[in-house]
Each structure stands twice: as structure tokens, then as C-alpha cells.
Design an enzyme around this catalytic site. Structure first.
Site, PDB file in Angstrom:
ATOM      1  N   GLY A  76     -41.704  15.748   7.441  1.00 39.97           N
ATOM      2  CA  GLY A  76     -42.867  16.077   8.288  1.00 39.97           C
ATOM      3  C   GLY A  76     -43.084  14.988   9.332  1.00 39.97           C
ATOM      4  O   GLY A  76     -42.943  13.808   9.034  1.00 39.97           O
ATOM      5  N   ARG A 108     -35.964  19.463   8.166  1.00 35.11           N
ATOM      6  CA  ARG A 108     -35.582  19.321   6.767  1.00 35.11           C
ATOM      7  C   ARG A 108     -34.182  19.937   6.663  1.00 35.11           C
ATOM      8  O   ARG A 108     -33.898  20.926   7.335  1.00 35.11           O
ATOM      9  CB  ARG A 108     -36.599  19.990   5.855  1.00 35.11           C
ATOM     10  CG  ARG A 108     -37.983  19.317   5.986  1.00 35.11           C
ATOM     11  CD  ARG A 108     -38.954  19.694   4.896  1.00 35.11           C
ATOM     12  NE  ARG A 108     -40.143  18.864   4.947  1.00 35.11           N
ATOM     13  CZ  ARG A 108     -41.295  19.214   5.551  1.00 35.11           C
ATOM     14  NH1 ARG A 108     -41.405  20.374   6.143  1.00 35.11           N
ATOM     15  NH2 ARG A 108     -42.323  18.392   5.531  1.00 35.11           N
ATOM     16  N   ASP A 110     -40.222   9.818   1.025  1.00 35.11           N
ATOM     17  CA  ASP A 110     -39.327   9.556  -0.111  1.00 35.11           C
ATOM     18  C   ASP A 110     -38.046  10.396  -0.058  1.00 35.11           C
ATOM     19  O   ASP A 110     -36.970   9.911  -0.386  1.00 35.11           O
ATOM     20  CB  ASP A 110     -40.045   9.866  -1.434  1.00 35.11           C
ATOM     21  CG  ASP A 110     -40.932   8.703  -1.877  1.00 35.11           C
ATOM     22  OD1 ASP A 110     -40.737   7.577  -1.374  1.00 35.11           O
ATOM     23  OD2 ASP A 110     -41.806   8.928  -2.735  1.00 35.11           O
ATOM     24  N   THR A 125     -45.182   9.092   7.032  1.00 41.28           N
ATOM     25  CA  THR A 125     -45.805  10.312   6.495  1.00 41.28           C
ATOM     26  C   THR A 125     -47.317  10.158   6.538  1.00 41.28           C
ATOM     27  O   THR A 125     -47.838   9.079   6.266  1.00 41.28           O
ATOM     28  CB  THR A 125     -45.371  10.608   5.046  1.00 41.28           C
ATOM     29  OG1 THR A 125     -46.227  11.638   4.511  1.00 41.28           O
ATOM     30  CG2 THR A 125     -45.461   9.408   4.120  1.00 41.28           C
ATOM     31  N   ASP A 158     -49.189  11.419   4.438  1.00 38.85           N
ATOM     32  CA  ASP A 158     -49.695  11.603   3.070  1.00 38.85           C
ATOM     33  C   ASP A 158     -50.007  10.303   2.313  1.00 38.85           C
ATOM     34  O   ASP A 158     -50.678  10.346   1.283  1.00 38.85           O
ATOM     35  CB  ASP A 158     -48.683  12.407   2.236  1.00 38.85           C
ATOM     36  CG  ASP A 158     -48.391  13.775   2.814  1.00 38.85           C
ATOM     37  OD1 ASP A 158     -49.241  14.293   3.566  1.00 38.85           O
ATOM     38  OD2 ASP A 158     -47.309  14.317   2.534  1.00 38.85           O
ATOM     39  N   ASP A 217     -48.123   8.782   0.445  1.00 37.87           N
ATOM     40  CA  ASP A 217     -47.650   8.970  -0.936  1.00 37.87           C
ATOM     41  C   ASP A 217     -46.328   8.239  -1.209  1.00 37.87           C
ATOM     42  O   ASP A 217     -45.490   8.730  -1.951  1.00 37.87           O
ATOM     43  CB  ASP A 217     -47.505  10.478  -1.239  1.00 37.87           C
ATOM     44  CG  ASP A 217     -46.497  11.148  -0.323  1.00 37.87           C
ATOM     45  OD1 ASP A 217     -46.106  10.555   0.702  1.00 37.87           O
ATOM     46  OD2 ASP A 217     -46.087  12.285  -0.624  1.00 37.87           O
ATOM     47  N   ARG A 236     -49.884  17.147   0.595  1.00 35.36           N
ATOM     48  CA  ARG A 236     -48.893  17.681  -0.355  1.00 35.36           C
ATOM     49  C   ARG A 236     -49.425  17.490  -1.774  1.00 35.36           C
ATOM     50  O   ARG A 236     -50.540  17.910  -2.046  1.00 35.36           O
ATOM     51  CB  ARG A 236     -47.548  16.972  -0.165  1.00 35.36           C
ATOM     52  CG  ARG A 236     -46.362  17.872  -0.561  1.00 35.36           C
ATOM     53  CD  ARG A 236     -45.058  17.133  -0.497  1.00 35.36           C
ATOM     54  NE  ARG A 236     -44.654  16.792   0.831  1.00 35.36           N
ATOM     55  CZ  ARG A 236     -43.637  17.346   1.484  1.00 35.36           C
ATOM     56  NH1 ARG A 236     -42.924  18.272   0.904  1.00 35.36           N
ATOM     57  NH2 ARG A 236     -43.335  16.976   2.700  1.00 35.36           N
TER      58      ARG A 236
HETATM   59  P1  ADP Z   1     -40.014  13.480   3.207  1.00 39.63           P
HETATM   60  O1  ADP Z   1     -38.951  12.586   3.753  1.00 39.63           O
HETATM   61  O2  ADP Z   1     -41.226  13.534   4.059  1.00 39.63           O
HETATM   62  O3  ADP Z   1     -40.293  13.206   1.742  1.00 39.63           O
HETATM   63  P2  ADP Z   1     -38.487  15.840   2.449  1.00 39.63           P
HETATM   64  O4  ADP Z   1     -38.663  15.656   0.987  1.00 39.63           O
HETATM   65  O5  ADP Z   1     -38.595  17.212   3.027  1.00 39.63           O
HETATM   66  O6  ADP Z   1     -39.492  14.982   3.326  1.00 39.63           O
HETATM   67  O7  ADP Z   1     -37.043  15.222   2.807  1.00 39.63           O
HETATM   68  C1  ADP Z   1     -36.584  15.209   4.151  1.00 39.63           C
HETATM   69  C2  ADP Z   1     -35.095  15.402   4.181  1.00 39.63           C
HETATM   70  O8  ADP Z   1     -34.445  14.320   3.493  1.00 39.63           O
HETATM   71  C3  ADP Z   1     -34.593  16.650   3.457  1.00 39.63           C
HETATM   72  O9  ADP Z   1     -34.695  17.813   4.245  1.00 39.63           O
HETATM   73  C4  ADP Z   1     -33.141  16.286   3.227  1.00 39.63           C
HETATM   74  O10 ADP Z   1     -32.370  16.456   4.394  1.00 39.63           O
HETATM   75  C5  ADP Z   1     -33.240  14.784   2.913  1.00 39.63           C
HETATM   76  N1  ADP Z   1     -33.263  14.607   1.448  1.00 39.63           N
HETATM   77  C6  ADP Z   1     -34.255  14.919   0.599  1.00 39.63           C
HETATM   78  N2  ADP Z   1     -33.883  14.685  -0.683  1.00 39.63           N
HETATM   79  C7  ADP Z   1     -32.605  14.233  -0.639  1.00 39.63           C
HETATM   80  C8  ADP Z   1     -31.657  13.825  -1.618  1.00 39.63           C
HETATM   81  N3  ADP Z   1     -31.939  13.853  -2.917  1.00 39.63           N
HETATM   82  N4  ADP Z   1     -30.438  13.417  -1.197  1.00 39.63           N
HETATM   83  C9  ADP Z   1     -30.143  13.391   0.119  1.00 39.63           C
HETATM   84  N5  ADP Z   1     -30.996  13.761   1.094  1.00 39.63           N
HETATM   85  C10 ADP Z   1     -32.211  14.178   0.735  1.00 39.63           C
HETATM   86  O1  F6P Z   2     -45.732  15.548   4.268  1.00 37.94           O
HETATM   87  C1  F6P Z   2     -46.568  15.845   5.347  1.00 37.94           C
HETATM   88  C2  F6P Z   2     -47.130  17.235   5.208  1.00 37.94           C
HETATM   89  O2  F6P Z   2     -47.964  17.512   6.328  1.00 37.94           O
HETATM   90  C3  F6P Z   2     -47.886  17.497   3.904  1.00 37.94           C
HETATM   91  O3  F6P Z   2     -49.197  16.964   3.942  1.00 37.94           O
HETATM   92  C4  F6P Z   2     -47.831  19.002   3.825  1.00 37.94           C
HETATM   93  O4  F6P Z   2     -47.874  19.427   2.480  1.00 37.94           O
HETATM   94  C5  F6P Z   2     -46.488  19.321   4.423  1.00 37.94           C
HETATM   95  O5  F6P Z   2     -46.100  18.195   5.198  1.00 37.94           O
HETATM   96  C6  F6P Z   2     -46.492  20.539   5.289  1.00 37.94           C
HETATM   97  O6  F6P Z   2     -45.214  20.808   5.687  1.00 37.94           O
HETATM   98  P1  F6P Z   2     -44.814  21.884   6.790  1.00 37.94           P
HETATM   99  O7  F6P Z   2     -44.967  21.212   8.127  1.00 37.94           O
HETATM  100  O8  F6P Z   2     -43.399  22.212   6.488  1.00 37.94           O
HETATM  101  O9  F6P Z   2     -45.755  23.031   6.660  1.00 37.94           O
END
Ligand code: ADP
Ligand code: F6P
Length: 324
Positions: free
Chosen positions: A15, A76, A107, A129, A131, A133, A175
Site C-alpha cells: 500500500g 502487490r 513487512d 505504511t 498502519d 504495524d 488492516r
Molecule cells: P506490505 O509490504 O505493505 O506488508 P504486502 O504484504 O501486500 O504489503 O506485500 C507487498 C509485496 O511484497 C507482495 O505483493 C509481494 O510481491 C511481496 N511479498 C510479500 N510476501 C512475500 C514473501 N513471503 N516472499 C517474497 N515476497 C513477498
Molecule cells: O496497509 C495499508 C492499507 O491501507 C491498510 O490499512 C488497508 O487494510 C489496506 O492497505 C488496503 O489495501 P487496498 O489499497 O488494496 O485496498
């Protein structure tokens, strides 16, 4: 001997968050100041796998420090969660001469950075982020702007809620985490704050609280509800039926992710962006930058991902007294 870094890649993932542009700008300018080349990788790991890679000069990041969103865009990418996708990503970095990558995200994005580091591409993560978090840090890029945006919106809802003597349930993002809800709950003087980490789903307590407050003469009742609990519209219907108090639900949604970053987000994101470059130049890899106890610090990504973080108990407890 530490690997010498000549070309640094930078991407935003997951995000978006206000302040990401300030971080990108700092990466580009600190790297150029240190005699390095910079390549912008568009659309996160998805853009890496599609080779959407552009050269970045100092002028390419002018006029962005004050802008929300991310000029590199974000995505993503499921493919990058697979070993094949990660291998392909590392090969594309090598093909483009990228020795180190700065990943701005949460994360999930750090897990991707961890995998790239394991495949020989030096990586540094920056916490981006709204969040808040991410366990290793007390600050994440975008949180300050998002809570201020949400706070101003809730002030506005409160005005009309008071005029109509209503109960208002306002749902904020986060989230699975309740940090935005807790901060807004305190900053907006909410009568109830529902956090995924704390809420016991006892709606009768909310109903009783609204009725008690009515008896005391309160003209509104603000409930800040975290996205991790959700269902604000159906909750509003049940509360109205049980209390007889007109109740409306407002879901703030993606407006919380946009807008010009606050001063804090600009300054902290700039500092973190520059620090990420300096860490790469020192030959560091698989690190994430954080902010703890008043200092900018860095952690091993594996350790950072294993850390846990809780809602601050004291602030949660006093929030109940503050809305008496
Ligand atoms: P955030 O980084 O905000 O936590 P996501 O969990 O959607 O958001 O992760 C963002 C991107 O990071 C994912 O779309 C993917 O491309 C990559 N990613 C997430 N988890 C993994 C993983 N276990 N191994 C490798 N890449 C990952
Ligand atoms: O991680 C940031 C965030 O805005 C969260 O607060 C929310 O749950 C999520 O992303 C929303 O994601 P999307 O933009 O895919 O709707």
C-alpha cells in the site's frame, strides 16, 4: 570484504503511504552525492519482474517531497512470492547492474527484500505504511499524515453528529492493527475505541455506554472502529435498534492514504532514505531502518520480522477515562 555498491535500485511496494516520495527523493540525492547511480524500479516487485526500470537523476525527484502517493507507483505481486519469481528478480537486477535495492514498504515487502538479499543482491528496507504495524519501529512513513487526515475527518463528522444528537461509528484503516484507531480515538475524544487487539465483541457494553451518556446529557457518541473489526454499517443498525439513538456509519477508506505528507513524515522519510543509502555504501545488506527511543537505527531483516509489537496498554486504558 564488503561488496562495493555502484548502482542502487529503489522501489515502493504494498500500500502507498504519504512520505514515500520524500524517501525516494532522499535515496536518489544521497546516492548521487556519494557518486552512485540510481535506478527507479516501477510498480514494486511486479515492475522489477517486467523490467520497468528507469535511470534517475537529481532533477527527476524535484517537486515531489510535498506530494502524497509514490512517483514510482506500487503494486502487490504474487509471482515474487515464489522462488522462481525471486530468482528472476535477482537476475534482472544483475542484468541492469543493480548491486543494491532499497525497498520501501511493509513487512510483506521486507520478506521480498530478505529473499533478494539471500540471492546476492544487497537490500535495505524502509518502513512505509500508514498502519504503523511494523514491530521493530515506533515510526512508519505515512502514519503521521494518515492519522492527521483521519483526525480532521472525524472532527467534521463530530460536528454533524452533535447537531443531530446522533451516535457515529467511524471506521479507520489499519488492516489488522489498531494504531490509527487508537490515535484518532484519543485525538478526537471518542467515547469508544474498538481495536482488533482489544475488542471483546460485547455490543451490549456499547449500548449501555451510549444510554448512560445520553442520561448524562452527552449530545453525541463517537465510536472509532478499526478496519480489523469492520462491519460498521451493520453495527450501526443494531446499535440504533437497541438504543433508540440515531446512528450513522462512516468509512473513511482510502482518503487516509493520500494527501500531502506532514512535516514529520517528510523529515523522517528523508532521513531514513538517506540512511538506507549510507548503509548500502557501508556494504550492509538484509537490514531494515527503524526509529526507536529517539534514534534512527537499523536491524537485521530476519530479526525485525520475528519481533512483535503490542498496543500501548497505558494509552488504551486512559483513553476510557478521557472520554468520561
Ligand atoms: P506490505 O509490504 O505493505 O506488508 P504486502 O504484504 O501486500 O504489503 O506485500 C507487498 C509485496 O511484497 C507482495 O505483493 C509481494 O510481491 C511481496 N511479498 C510479500 N510476501 C512475500 C514473501 N513471503 N516472499 C517474497 N515476497 C513477498
Ligand atoms: O496497509 C495499508 C492499507 O491501507 C491498510 O490499512 C488497508 O487494510 C489496506 O492497505 C488496503 O489495501 P487496498 O489499497 O488494496 O485496498
Amino acid at each position: 570484504m564488503a561488496k562495493e555498491i555502484n548502482t542502487i535500485g529503489v522501489l515502493t511496494s504494498g500500500g502507498d503511504a504519504p512520505g514515500m516520495n520524500a524517501a525516494i527523493r532522499a535515496v536518489v540525492r544521497e546516492a548521487i552525492a556519494k557518486g552512485k547511480k540510481v535506478k527507479g524500479i516501477k510498480r514494486g516487485y511486479a515492475g522489477l519482474l517486467q523490467e520497468e526500470i528507469i535511470d534517475m537523476e537529481a532533477k527527476d525527484v524535484s517537486d515531489i517531497i510535498q506530494r502524497g502517493g509514490t512517483i514510482l507507483q506500487t503494486a502487490r505481486c504474487m509471482e515474487f512470492t515464489t522462488p522462481e519469481g525471486q530468482q528472476k528478480g535477482a537476475e534482472i537486477c544483475r542484468k541492469h547492474g543493480i548491486d543494491g535495492v532499497i525497498v520501501i514498504g511493509g513487512d510483506g515487502s521486507f520478506k521480498g527484500a530478505q529473499k533478494l538479499a539471500g540471492l546476492g543482491i544487497n537490500t535495505i528496507g524502509l518502513p512505509g505504511t500508514i498502519d504503523l504495524d511494523i514491530a521493530c519501529t515506533e515510526y512508519t512513513i505515512g502514519f503521521d499524515t494518515a492519522v492527521n487526515t483521519a483526525m480532521e475527518a472525524i472532527d467534521k463528522v463530530r460536528d454533524t453528529s452533535t447537531s443531530h444528537e446522533r451516535c457515529s461509528i467511524i471506521e479507520v484503516m489499519g488492516r489488522g492493527a489498531g494504531y490509527i484507531a487508537l490515535w484518532c480515538g484519543i485525538a478526537n475524544g471518542a467515547e469508544d475505541i474498538l481495536l482488533p487487539e482489544k475488542y471483546d465483541y460485547d455490543e451490549q457494553k456499547l449500548v449501555n455506554h451510549i444510554i448512560e451518556n445520553r442520561k448524562k446529557g452527552k449530545q453525541h457518541h463517537i465510536i472509532v472502529n478499526a478496519e480489523g473489526i469492520g462491519h460498521s454499517a451493520s453495527m450501526a443498525k443494531r446499535i440504533e435498534a437497541a438504543t433508540g439513538v440515531e446512528t450513522r456509519a462512516t468509512i473513511l477508506g482510502h482518503m487516509q492514504r493520500g494527501g500531502n505528507p506532514t512535516c514529520k513524515d517528510r523529515v523522517y522519510a528523508s532521513t531514513m532514505g538517506a540512511m538506507a543509502v549510507d548503509l548500502l555504501c557501508e556494504g550492509k545488506s538484509n537490514r531494515v531502518v527503524g526509529y526507536r527511543h529517539g534514534d534512527f537505527v537499523d536491524f537485521d531483516i530476519d530479526e525485525a520480522l520475528a519481533m512483535t509489537k503490542e498496543i500501548p496498554e497505558y494509552q488504551y486504558e486512559i483513553s476510557k477515562n478521557l472520554s468520561l
